[in-house]
Design a protein around this motif. Structure first.
Motif, mmCIF file in Angstrom:
data_model
loop_
_atom_site.group_PDB
_atom_site.id
_atom_site.type_symbol
_atom_site.label_atom_id
_atom_site.label_comp_id
_atom_site.label_asym_id
_atom_site.label_seq_id
_atom_site.Cartn_x
_atom_site.Cartn_y
_atom_site.Cartn_z
ATOM 1 N N ALA A 15 -4.822 -1.936 -1.594
ATOM 2 C CA ALA A 15 -4.635 -2.589 -0.292
ATOM 3 C C ALA A 15 -3.432 -3.516 -0.350
ATOM 4 O O ALA A 15 -3.046 -3.972 -1.429
ATOM 5 N N SER A 16 -2.855 -3.787 0.815
ATOM 6 C CA SER A 16 -1.859 -4.847 0.949
ATOM 7 C C SER A 16 -2.612 -6.089 1.425
ATOM 8 O O SER A 16 -3.716 -5.975 1.941
ATOM 9 N N VAL A 17 -1.987 -7.259 1.311
ATOM 10 C CA VAL A 17 -2.730 -8.486 1.632
ATOM 11 C C VAL A 17 -2.542 -9.006 3.060
ATOM 12 O O VAL A 17 -3.132 -10.007 3.431
ATOM 13 N N GLN A 18 -1.719 -8.313 3.876
ATOM 14 C CA GLN A 18 -1.455 -8.868 5.213
ATOM 15 C C GLN A 18 -2.493 -8.464 6.258
ATOM 16 O O GLN A 18 -2.296 -8.665 7.430
ATOM 17 N N LYS A 19 -3.596 -7.873 5.822
ATOM 18 C CA LYS A 19 -4.627 -7.500 6.794
ATOM 19 C C LYS A 19 -5.860 -8.379 6.581
ATOM 20 O O LYS A 19 -5.821 -9.540 6.952
ATOM 21 N N CYS A 20 -6.919 -7.848 5.954
ATOM 22 C CA CYS A 20 -8.137 -8.671 5.849
ATOM 23 C C CYS A 20 -8.006 -9.892 4.951
ATOM 24 O O CYS A 20 -8.817 -10.806 5.021
ATOM 25 N N SER A 78 -3.310 8.679 11.543
ATOM 26 C CA SER A 78 -1.897 8.588 11.156
ATOM 27 C C SER A 78 -1.659 8.060 9.746
ATOM 28 O O SER A 78 -0.717 8.478 9.081
ATOM 29 N N PHE A 79 -2.480 7.094 9.311
ATOM 30 C CA PHE A 79 -2.235 6.555 7.974
ATOM 31 C C PHE A 79 -2.574 7.604 6.919
ATOM 32 O O PHE A 79 -1.849 7.766 5.939
ATOM 33 N N GLY A 80 -3.650 8.347 7.153
ATOM 34 C CA GLY A 80 -3.998 9.431 6.244
ATOM 35 C C GLY A 80 -2.900 10.490 6.196
ATOM 36 O O GLY A 80 -2.540 10.994 5.130
ATOM 37 N N ALA A 84 0.845 -1.202 0.000
ATOM 38 C CA ALA A 84 0.000 0.000 0.000
ATOM 39 C C ALA A 84 0.878 1.249 0.000
ATOM 40 O O ALA A 84 0.561 2.255 -0.638
ATOM 41 N N THR A 85 1.997 1.172 0.689
ATOM 42 C CA THR A 85 2.908 2.327 0.741
ATOM 43 C C THR A 85 3.374 2.696 -0.672
ATOM 44 O O THR A 85 3.508 3.872 -1.000
ATOM 45 N N GLU A 86 3.602 1.683 -1.496
ATOM 46 C CA GLU A 86 3.986 1.972 -2.879
ATOM 47 C C GLU A 86 2.846 2.734 -3.582
ATOM 48 O O GLU A 86 3.097 3.673 -4.332
ATOM 49 N N THR A 110 -9.129 5.593 -2.781
ATOM 50 C CA THR A 110 -9.196 5.215 -1.376
ATOM 51 C C THR A 110 -8.196 4.127 -1.019
ATOM 52 O O THR A 110 -7.995 3.186 -1.788
ATOM 53 N N ASP A 111 -7.548 4.320 0.125
ATOM 54 C CA ASP A 111 -6.641 3.326 0.688
ATOM 55 C C ASP A 111 -7.509 2.405 1.548
ATOM 56 O O ASP A 111 -7.997 2.813 2.596
ATOM 57 N N ALA A 112 -7.720 1.181 1.051
ATOM 58 C CA ALA A 112 -8.602 0.241 1.760
ATOM 59 C C ALA A 112 -7.786 -0.906 2.361
ATOM 60 O O ALA A 112 -8.256 -2.044 2.432
ATOM 61 N N ASP A 125 -10.162 4.425 3.667
ATOM 62 C CA ASP A 125 -11.443 3.757 3.901
ATOM 63 C C ASP A 125 -11.596 3.361 5.355
ATOM 64 O O ASP A 125 -12.650 3.533 5.954
ATOM 65 N N ASN A 126 -10.511 2.807 5.897
ATOM 66 C CA ASN A 126 -10.538 2.369 7.298
ATOM 67 C C ASN A 126 -9.237 2.852 7.937
ATOM 68 O O ASN A 126 -8.157 2.402 7.541
ATOM 69 N N GLU A 127 -9.342 3.801 8.865
ATOM 70 C CA GLU A 127 -8.136 4.393 9.472
ATOM 71 C C GLU A 127 -7.649 3.449 10.587
ATOM 72 O O GLU A 127 -8.225 3.376 11.675
ATOM 73 N N THR A 128 -6.583 2.720 10.275
ATOM 74 C CA THR A 128 -6.070 1.658 11.141
ATOM 75 C C THR A 128 -5.517 2.192 12.464
ATOM 76 O O THR A 128 -5.379 1.451 13.419
ATOM 77 N N SER A 129 -5.187 3.482 12.521
ATOM 78 C CA SER A 129 -4.593 4.018 13.752
ATOM 79 C C SER A 129 -5.630 4.294 14.835
ATOM 80 O O SER A 129 -5.328 4.165 16.014
HETATM 81 C C1 LIG Z 1 -1.126 -1.180 7.030
HETATM 82 C C2 LIG Z 1 -1.581 -0.004 6.271
HETATM 83 C C3 LIG Z 1 -0.782 0.583 5.269
HETATM 84 C C4 LIG Z 1 0.627 0.133 4.995
HETATM 85 O O1 LIG Z 1 0.667 -1.114 4.375
HETATM 86 P P1 LIG Z 1 2.089 -1.622 3.799
HETATM 87 O O2 LIG Z 1 1.790 -2.994 3.309
HETATM 88 O O3 LIG Z 1 3.032 -1.595 4.952
HETATM 89 O O4 LIG Z 1 2.488 -0.692 2.736
HETATM 90 C C5 LIG Z 1 -1.299 1.638 4.560
HETATM 91 N N1 LIG Z 1 -2.522 2.120 4.810
HETATM 92 C C6 LIG Z 1 -3.328 1.588 5.767
HETATM 93 C C7 LIG Z 1 -4.690 2.165 5.984
HETATM 94 C C8 LIG Z 1 -2.881 0.510 6.523
HETATM 95 O O5 LIG Z 1 -3.665 -0.019 7.462
#
Ligand SMILES: *Cc1c(COP(=O)(O)O)cnc(C)c1O
Length: 363
Positions: free
Chosen positions: A189-194, A88-90, A65-67, A168-170, A140-144
């Motif tokens: 999105a990155s795949v290490q969450k949902c 914080s992510f925003g 997602a950072t990319e 949107t960053d989901a 979309d979902n503020e993880t902080s």
């Molecule tokens: C975890 C997260 C990121 C960062 O994901 P990376 O895979 O480390 O780039 C970006 N945005 C949100 C909303 C996150 O929860």
């Protein structure tokens, strides 16, 4: 038991599929080979089906997602990007975008709202009238802080501001909540969450309108611009040697998952139960007091900093990993992932732990 909101628990089947990937030989195959192209195609088809991605939207594989935080300002902002966020992510995305936009001579505006505030169509429309952006970036979902957007305002925004790209960053909601992807131009999105998979792979989804804009801007200064990604995506390939194992695991897991409607209903139900549970526990409470904006996928609870410390210590003795607070909520909150890979039994054990911990908290 891992309740950290990313990397979080991976689906147990990942072990089997990782071995299968190794045995199949695909991990040593060239990423321009037909076998890889086949995998690419079946994975994007599975994603399209599972997430109900519109047929005319495109999907590219990236590293994270950072990319994407850099791809969006590079490839899609014409003159001005408006970042709307409450955590914080925003803020981090806006900072990343700012660096890129600055050297390209483009503008950025940050619209920071309160964590407990409900974003309405009117408020957004007013802010668009004032700042006149061509690109809008949401989280979309503020993880902080454990808040999510309702997305109810999206159809009207799209209709009334057709010249704007909505991104949107989901990352901590895609594959967990049923996101109306057609109401956005760019979703990533990155795949290490949902998705419940190992880290190191990102998914970038973009609309025909977004593609058109990228062609207009025609910026290919960096390898990961959307035009290069797109050229490769059309050939079922990637710009770089991708995370083949990650793509393989994604394809396998997607075949097994219940529908996104079922997954999101399950998470909604569990989230509701979590918020009720923490509201009645006594020594802790949900950080967010506006129920409408509370996240379904990341539950954030507030306690005094010394209780947070003790709670983490006692949990770790029981083999439970809790998520640290993040950003400005670092000391006084704990975060709990409510991702689909976590099962009911684990949630029950976590709740039992919090009940047990009451004796410590009250001392
Ligand atoms: C975890 C997260 C990121 C960062 O994901 P990376 O895979 O480390 O780039 C970006 N945005 C949100 C909303 C996150 O929860």
């Amino acid at each position: 038991m891992n309740f950290y909101p990313g990397p979080s628990k991976v689906y147990p089947q990942v072990m089997h599929y990782a071995q299968e990937a190794f045995a199949s030989g695909i991990l040593s195959l060239n990423h321009r080979s037909s076998t890889f192209m086949h995998l690419y195609e079946s994975t994007t088809n599975a994603l399209r089906q599972h997430l109900q991605i519109p047929a005319n939207y495109w999907i590219a594989f990236v590293s994270s997602a950072t990319e994407c935080w850099e791809i969006v300002p590079q490839s899609w902002v014409q003159k001005k990007s408006l970042h709307i966020y409450n955590g914080s992510f925003g803020e981090k995305w806006a900072q990343n975008a700012q660096k890129i936009l600055a050297y390209k001579g483009k503008e950025i505006e940050k619209n920071v709202f309160e964590a407990n505030e409900i974003l309405t169509y009117q408020k957004l429309a007013d802010s668009i009238q004032v700042s006149k952006p061509d690109t809008i970036c949401f989280i979309d979902n503020e993880t902080s802080n454990g808040t999510m957007l309702s997305n109810e305002m999206m159809p009207a925004l799209q209709k009334n501001f057709p010249e704007i790209l909505f991104c949107t960053d989901a990352t901590s909601s895609l594959a967990g909540r049923n996101l109306p992807i057609a109401h956005f131009d760019v979703v990533f999105a990155s795949v290490q969450k949902c998705f419940g998979l190992p880290s190191g792979l990102g998914v970038l989804i973009y609309s025909p309108k977004a593609l058109e804009r990228a062609i207009e801007i025609d910026d290919k200064q960096h390898y990961n611009n959307v035009l290069s990604l797109h050229e490769n995506a059309q050939k079922q390939q990637t710009t770089h040697t991708p995370n083949i194992l990650g793509i393989y695991l994604l394809e396998k897991i997607l075949q097994e998952l219940p529908s996104i409607e079922k997954q999101s209903t399950l998470l909604q139900q569990r989230a509701k139960e979590y918020y009720t549970f923490f509201s009645h526990l006594g020594y802790t409470k949900p950080l967010i007091h506006t129920p409408e904006v509370r996240s379904d996928t990341v539950i954030v609870i507030e306690q005094s900093p010394n209780i947070v410390q003790k709670c983490k210590q006692e949990a770790s003795k029981k083999g439970i990993i809790l998520g640290n607070g993040y950003g400005k909520w670092k000391e006084n909150t704990l975060r709990i992932a409510n991702f689909p890979a976590i099962d009911q039994e684990e949630i029950q054990q976590l709740k039992d732990f919090f009940l047990f911990f009451s004796i410590f908290a009250e001392k």
